[in-house]
Design an enzyme around this catalytic site. Structure first.
Site, PDB file in Angstrom:
ATOM      1  N   SER A 112       6.858  20.603 -27.794  1.00 36.42           N
ATOM      2  CA  SER A 112       6.768  20.928 -29.217  1.00 36.42           C
ATOM      3  C   SER A 112       7.676  22.078 -29.633  1.00 36.42           C
ATOM      4  CB  SER A 112       5.315  21.227 -29.603  1.00 36.42           C
ATOM      5  OG  SER A 112       4.773  22.211 -28.748  1.00 36.42           O
ATOM      6  N   HIS A 156       6.017  27.817 -30.402  1.00 35.66           N
ATOM      7  CA  HIS A 156       6.497  27.188 -31.632  1.00 35.66           C
ATOM      8  C   HIS A 156       7.422  28.123 -32.406  1.00 35.66           C
ATOM      9  CE1 HIS A 156       2.719  24.376 -31.621  1.00 35.66           C
ATOM     10  NE2 HIS A 156       3.557  24.134 -30.628  1.00 35.66           N
TER      11      HIS A 156
END
Length: 334
Positions: free
Chosen positions: A156, A206
């Site tokens: 991610s 992230h």
């Protein structure tokens, strides 16, 4: 990326959904992006660990992204391989569905070589930025347990970087979990909302992905021409595909040498090409290996033709009567 102390694989039955989505998406595309497909396959195979690769790839316990262990042991394996590991099916499927959409968009617009170069660069940059952020928080604020000693895996962080690149030129608005935001800032909104709804998500991973995407765009904008990584990827691609291109060239070359098949022509000259002679009776181009016309059966030796190495053979008559020509064709193909 997701944070986990221990444990692996919970939830099931979602992989068929991923496979169905990938097949449906690729089926409708006129050009199938190969790098995106390879990334999907690599992440899925690492998760499933089939018998033929299980002895080769490390276990997830050996590749958790942990800043403390990376710095302590200089463990680059954790730095790079952790992006390709996922803890359970929902984690894998969510990331791969996102990769499927973003990858197809980017690879179609950039080309496979540049896209592969970008992904390779973003993996290193996103993981590296996350590592530096964790170390900085430790040194400046003594954040030990919160980030420096956490365990995380997943693609991610790279996906957040890809989202920044994909949306960098967008001027419209997008819906992020029902909230309308400018598309170019959608990654920042998703960073906050994901953290709210998925507490186990790696905020630092992230954030590192978003910052990596921004840095990549800045570096890309300041450098004209192909970057060194893209050139290297293209070079490797040419090297790997050279045998296939060589064989393809040989096949095409053999096809160009007409072996017993020709065409009906109406040119004034009798020379149709190397190793080919044209029948003067029906103007059919025949292989140089044939001594009689394949269309009407007229013999080449009787002066019915031209070849590359000889002019028109002398003959008292260059044309057959129409009825005779029709009769020979019927006999030839009946």
């Amino acid at each position: 990326m997701e944070n986990f102390g221990e444990g692996r694989r919970s939830g099931g039955g979602m992989l068929p959904l991923l496979a169905l989505s990938a097949v449906a998406e690729y089926y409708r595309l006129p050009w199938k992006p190969p790098v995106t497909a390879s990334l999907l396959a690599a992440n899925t195979l690492v998760y499933l660990r089939p018998a033929f690769i299980d002895p080769v790839i490390p276990h997830i316990s050996e590749v958790w992204f942990n800043p403390h262990l990376i710095f302590k042991h200089k463990d680059l394996k954790r730095l790079f391989l952790s992006a390709f590991y996922h803890v359970n099916e929902p984690h894998l499927v969510y990331n791969m569905m996102s990769l499927l959409w973003k990858g197809i968009k980017l690879e179609t617009s950039m080309g496979s070589s540049e896209f592969a170069s970008m992904v390779f660069t973003l993996i290193g940059m996103s993981q590296g930025v996350t590592l530096l952020l964790a170390k900085s928080l430790l040194l400046l604020f003594d954040y030990d347990r919160a980030y420096y000693n956490e365990y995380a895996v997943g693609f991610s962080g790279v996906l957040f970087a890809m989202k920044v690149v994909l949306n960098s030129q967008a001027e419209d608005y997008s819906s992020v979990y029902g909230i309308l935001v400018p598309t170019k800032y959608a990654a920042w909104a998703e960073l906050i909302l994901v953290q709210m709804f998925v507490p186990n998500a790696s905020f630092l991973g992230h954030l590192g992905g978003i910052l990596a995407g921004i840095i990549y765009l800045k570096l890309k904008g300041s450098y004209s021409g192909s970057d060194p990584v893209t050139m290297a990827v293209r070079g490797v691609s040419r090297l790997v595909t050279w045998p296939l291109r060589f064989l393809n060239g040989m096949v095409r070359s053999r096809r160009r040498r007409i072996t017993g098949r020709g065409r009906v022509g109406r040119g004034q000259t009798g020379i149709a090409g190397p190793g080919i002679w044209r029948c003067q009776s029906c103007t059919y181009d025949n292989s140089g290996w044939l001594s009689a016309c394949e269309m009407c059966g007229s013999g080449r030796a009787r002066g019915n033709g031209w070849s590359l190495n000889q002019g028109p053979a002398l003959s008292s008559s260059n044309d057959l009567p129409l009825d005779e020509l029709r009769r020979r064709r019927v006999e030839r193909f009946s």
